[in-house]
Design a protein around this motif. Structure first.
Motif, short mmCIF file in Angstrom:
data_model
loop_
_atom_site.label_atom_id
_atom_site.label_comp_id
_atom_site.label_asym_id
_atom_site.label_seq_id
_atom_site.Cartn_x
_atom_site.Cartn_y
_atom_site.Cartn_z
N PRO A 153 37.80 46.79 42.76
CA PRO A 153 38.25 47.86 42.09
C PRO A 153 39.05 47.64 40.82
N ALA A 154 39.03 48.44 39.75
CA ALA A 154 39.82 48.27 38.53
C ALA A 154 39.81 49.47 37.72
N ASP A 194 42.45 55.26 35.44
CA ASP A 194 43.05 55.19 34.14
C ASP A 194 42.37 54.85 32.97
N SER A 195 41.39 53.93 33.21
CA SER A 195 40.56 53.53 31.93
C SER A 195 39.00 53.43 32.38
N PHE A 196 38.41 54.33 31.83
CA PHE A 196 36.88 54.35 32.17
C PHE A 196 36.15 52.97 31.90
N TRP A 197 36.50 52.39 30.81
CA TRP A 197 35.62 51.33 30.64
C TRP A 197 36.22 49.89 31.64
N GLU A 198 37.42 50.08 31.80
CA GLU A 198 37.81 48.87 32.87
C GLU A 198 37.43 49.23 34.13
N ASN A 202 34.21 46.45 35.63
CA ASN A 202 35.29 45.71 36.59
C ASN A 202 34.63 44.32 36.77
N PRO A 203 35.62 43.36 37.66
CA PRO A 203 35.44 41.95 37.61
C PRO A 203 33.84 41.75 38.06
N SER A 204 33.43 42.43 38.74
CA SER A 204 32.01 41.90 39.33
C SER A 204 30.90 42.76 38.76
#
Length: 535
Positions: A153-154, A194-198, A202-204
């Motif tokens: 999750p991010a 918070d941030s659509f692109w984050e 996300n890391p995976s």
């Protein structure tokens, strides 16, 4: 069995059955683009016949895939309502994009792909084929984005509902980063982007998209390889079979070698972001340098006299230090890379992680609590290594097939060992399917007990109204319907294989230079001999 286990079994069953078909559609979409590109380049009717035949197979897989995928949308609401409420803000965007921009792109051009052969020009039809293939890939991408967020999750924060505005909208306040959910929070706390692109990146995400899409290419390529090899063995449609087999082996060889690179990157990402999953799939108990890489074997639970899990027992053939080298990624300096520390299950999750969720736990209690945060290690160890073994097998088969093709031996069906290899190629269609399923089970079971990694447990995401009997009865119903659908799929595919391609299909192609005017003017007469394309 309780409602959680039954709900997990039901979702696993429905998604595993559904996951047979989208990889075939995605992989066949790539094959169709290549075949039609060769047709446009060479105007050789053979490529046109190939494209038409494999389009019919594509249409079958697409239809069954759509039918089997609808069920999962309802399961989110019926069985996993608490989870759906919690992730609704996060999942709304990716799933809406998948439905509007990806699925509609694919299905919007599907009619032209399936029925437009004699209605539109070759370039228009090729464009429709590209859009269908692109739409299939986009669908996979956005589904994987949503699933990857569950793994890593991010780009979000948690909010708590504290009241209602006069218009009925909720009044929500943000919670501190790192807030640990409690059972009483589930009706009032949710995740907000918070941030659509984050969230999307996300890391995976990138590793998992690459790994999954390449697996789809392999599924489509080896379906083409399997049916083509069958025709060679039966000495039917020989020119069609040889050329289709070349396409399948070329794509299969490229994709299988590319998957090896993707697998390395994906595994390293798992080690960075989900160390418990890495330790589980490798059966690594103790934190160590020169961590060994398991090749084959088994893992079982180590339990105390009361039946509590206290660790794992593994018995496998391992290569010392290779896991540390793979996690470090410095293959040019293996001695230094082998000193990389890889965490084992006995230290995961950390004491701090457990104490934050179980305040006041003693060291002895922490040891008993720790296995509660492990996945089913004996199962994921086997599914992961099954995926790896099949992936290496696909590399070997495709590379050997390409060598035999280049040397001319692949067409020598009078040679006994060549016929045996062709039989292997016929059966090879099962290998990417089993590998894809094993990989998916490894990814999903490997993050347990979390449905959103280290935030929301699977047991906390269940619907409160559903009972075990309802889930069991619907599971039996789904199993019955899916068995019927699978029988329809196998029967229809078998009929298409038995019928084979129409060798004279390209004779009916209307020349592009005059077809649009003829259609606009209502002229739909058959072409004359002079209008036929040259071989």
């Amino acid at each position: 069995m309780d409602v959680e286990i039954l709900s997990r079994i039901q979702f696993a069953f429905t998604i595993a059955f559904h996951y047979i078909y989208p990889p075939l559609s995605i992989g066949l979409g790539v094959m169709l683009v290549l075949m039609q590109a060769f047709w446009l380049k060479t105007r050789n009717p053979l490529y046109h016949n190939m494209a038409r035949y494999w389009t019919r197979v594509f249409g079958l897989t697409f239809a069954i895939g759509v039918a089997t995928g609808i069920v999962m949308e309802f399961e989110f609401g019926t069985n996993w309502a608490t989870y759906s409420r919690f992730v609704g803000s996060v999942f709304g965007g990716p799933l809406a994009i998948e439905g509007i921009y990806a699925f509609f792109l694919e299905s919007g051009f599907l009619a032209i792909l399936l029925f437009g052969w004699d209605k539109v020009g070759p370039k228009t039809h090729f464009f429709a084929t590209c859009m269908v293939a692109l739409g299939a890939h986009f669908s996979a991408i956005w589904i994987i984005v949503a699933n990857s967020w569950m793994q890593t999750p991010a780009g979000f924060h948690l909010v708590r509902e504290v009241g209602k505005n006069p218009d009925g909208s909720p009044i929500e306040v943000p919670l501190d980063p790192g807030y640990i959910l409690k059972q009483e929070d589930l009706d009032h706390v949710r995740a907000v982007v918070d941030s659509f692109w984050e969230m999307v990146l996300n890391p995976s995400t990138l590793d998992r998209i690459t790994h999954t899409v390449i697996g789809c290419w392999l599924a489509g390529a080896f379906l083409v390889v399997s049916i083509s090899a069958f025709y060679l063995l039966k000495q039917r449609h020989l020119q069609f079979a040889k050329t289709s087999l070349k396409f399948g082996l070329a794509v299969g060889c490229f994709a299988s070698l590319l998957q090896l690179v993707s697998a390395d990157s994906t595994a390293r990402g798992v080690g960075d972001n989900q160390p418990i999953k890495l330790a589980a799939i490798e059966g690594l108990a103790d934190t160590t340098t020169e961590a060994p890489l398991g090749i084959v074997g088994w893992v079982s639970w180590d339990k105390d006299a009361d039946g509590n899990i206290i660790g794992i027992k593994e018995n496998s053939f391992k290569i010392k230090g290779l896991l540390s080298i793979l996690m470090d990624g410095d293959f040019l300096h293996p001695v230094e890379a082998s000193k990389t520390v890889v965490q084992g299950l006995n230290d995961l999750p950390s004491d701090e992680f457990i104490l934050a969720r179980h305040p006041g736990a003693t060291p002895e209690e922490i040891k008993l609590i720790r296995p509660e945060y492990w996945p089913n290690v004996p199962v994921v160890f086997q599914t992961y290594h099954l995926m790896i073994a099949l992936g290496m097998g696909l590399i070997g088969i495709s590379v050997l097939g390409c060598i035999l093709w280049k040397t001319g031996h692949l067409w020598r069906t009078d040679i006994k060992w060549v016929r045996w290899f062709l039989i292997v190629l016929v059966l090879s269609v099962l290998m990417p399917q089993i590998a894809n399923q094993a990989g998916w089970f490894t990814a999903e079971m490997g993050r347990q007990p979390w449905i959103v990694y280290e935030i929301l447990k699977t047991s906390e995401g269940l619907s409160k109204a559903v009972i075990a009997g309802q889930v069991l009865s619907s599971l039996i119903m789904f199993a019955f319907i899916y068995v019927l659908l699978f029988m329809v799929f196998i029967y229809t595919l078998t009929k298409k294989i038995q019928h084979g391609p129409k060798d004279d299909e390209s004779i009916n192609i209307l020349p592009e230079k005059w077809r649009p005017m003829a259609l606009k003017g209502g002229r739909q007469t058959a072409p004359t001999t002079n209008d036929q394309p040259n071989d």
